[in-house]
Design an enzyme around this catalytic site. Sequence first.
Site, PDB file in Angstrom:
ATOM      1  N   THR A  53       3.521  -1.740  -5.324  1.00  0.00           N
ATOM      2  CA  THR A  53       2.353  -1.447  -4.713  1.00  0.00           C
ATOM      3  C   THR A  53       1.286  -2.964  -4.746  1.00  0.00           C
ATOM      4  OG1 THR A  53       0.722  -0.781  -6.561  1.00  0.00           O
ATOM      5  CG2 THR A  53       1.834   1.002  -4.971  1.00  0.00           C
ATOM      6  N   SER A  54       2.063  -3.801  -5.184  1.00  0.00           N
ATOM      7  CA  SER A  54       1.349  -5.282  -5.323  1.00  0.00           C
ATOM      8  C   SER A  54       1.800  -6.133  -4.349  1.00  0.00           C
ATOM      9  CB  SER A  54       1.928  -6.023  -6.934  1.00  0.00           C
ATOM     10  OG  SER A  54       1.532  -4.817  -7.789  1.00  0.00           O
ATOM     11  N   ARG A  55       2.796  -6.822  -4.421  1.00  0.00           N
ATOM     12  CA  ARG A  55       3.238  -7.820  -3.481  1.00  0.00           C
ATOM     13  C   ARG A  55       4.780  -7.453  -3.096  1.00  0.00           C
ATOM     14  NH1 ARG A  55      -1.300  -8.165  -2.513  1.00  0.00           N
ATOM     15  NH2 ARG A  55      -2.793  -9.801  -3.151  1.00  0.00           N
ATOM     16  N   ASP A  79       4.562   0.149  -1.131  1.00  0.00           N
ATOM     17  CA  ASP A  79       3.244   0.204  -0.270  1.00  0.00           C
ATOM     18  C   ASP A  79       3.271  -1.354   0.410  1.00  0.00           C
ATOM     19  OD1 ASP A  79       0.689   1.129   0.516  1.00  0.00           O
ATOM     20  OD2 ASP A  79      -0.245  -0.478  -0.546  1.00  0.00           O
ATOM     21  N   GLU A  84       6.408  -8.066   5.517  1.00  0.00           N
ATOM     22  CA  GLU A  84       5.615  -6.815   6.205  1.00  0.00           C
ATOM     23  C   GLU A  84       4.561  -7.720   7.379  1.00  0.00           C
ATOM     24  OE1 GLU A  84       1.753  -6.860   3.351  1.00  0.00           O
ATOM     25  OE2 GLU A  84       3.371  -5.609   2.769  1.00  0.00           O
ATOM     26  N   HIS A 116       0.823  -0.588   3.146  1.00  0.00           N
ATOM     27  CA  HIS A 116      -0.096  -1.418   2.403  1.00  0.00           C
ATOM     28  C   HIS A 116      -1.543  -0.989   2.281  1.00  0.00           C
ATOM     29  CE1 HIS A 116      -0.275  -5.901   1.140  1.00  0.00           C
ATOM     30  NE2 HIS A 116      -1.171  -5.031   0.452  1.00  0.00           N
ATOM     31  N   ALA A 118      -2.484   0.920  -0.599  1.00  0.00           N
ATOM     32  CA  ALA A 118      -2.788   1.138  -2.045  1.00  0.00           C
ATOM     33  C   ALA A 118      -4.193   0.313  -2.517  1.00  0.00           C
ATOM     34  CB  ALA A 118      -1.771   0.687  -3.126  1.00  0.00           C
TER      35      ALA A 118
END
Length: 153
Positions: A53-55, A79, A84, A116, A118
């Site tokens: 869920t970070s990068r 996420d 993206e 994305h 989160a």
Amino acid sequence: DVKALGGTNVSQEVIFKTCDIIFLMMPLLPATKHTINEKVLPLLKKGVIIINTSRGALIETGALVSGLNSGIIGGCGLDVYENEAKYFFQDWSAKSIEDNTLVSLMGNNRVLMTAHQAFFTREAIDKIVSTTVDNLSNFLDGKRGSDLPNSVC
């Protein structure tokens, strides 16, 4: 401190070999880019679940697909996605997605993807706003570089 809370510091190799679930929660830096990659796949515990869920670029997408196809990676929750920018935060409901890897991941029943989102909690938004206001205030007070509390370089 991890030890004060009863935890133990271990190496990445130990994490890769022993964990059933690996949750990536780190910034994207040169040292963390592609933390999950082709070289890491043989080190992972078979069937591991990876959550990111970070990068997006913390995971080398080709290695993720390879790991899913081989069964090394049992599933993942994403996420974020390495490529993206073109797709997330856009309405693609009436268009064809041209990224075959993204289409493959979205159609895989062992992959759960969100767009994305989160960060989109009341607490996260409040923190983003307060950090931004603090950064502006410090900048206006003449602070620069490492004098800024939220400086990363």
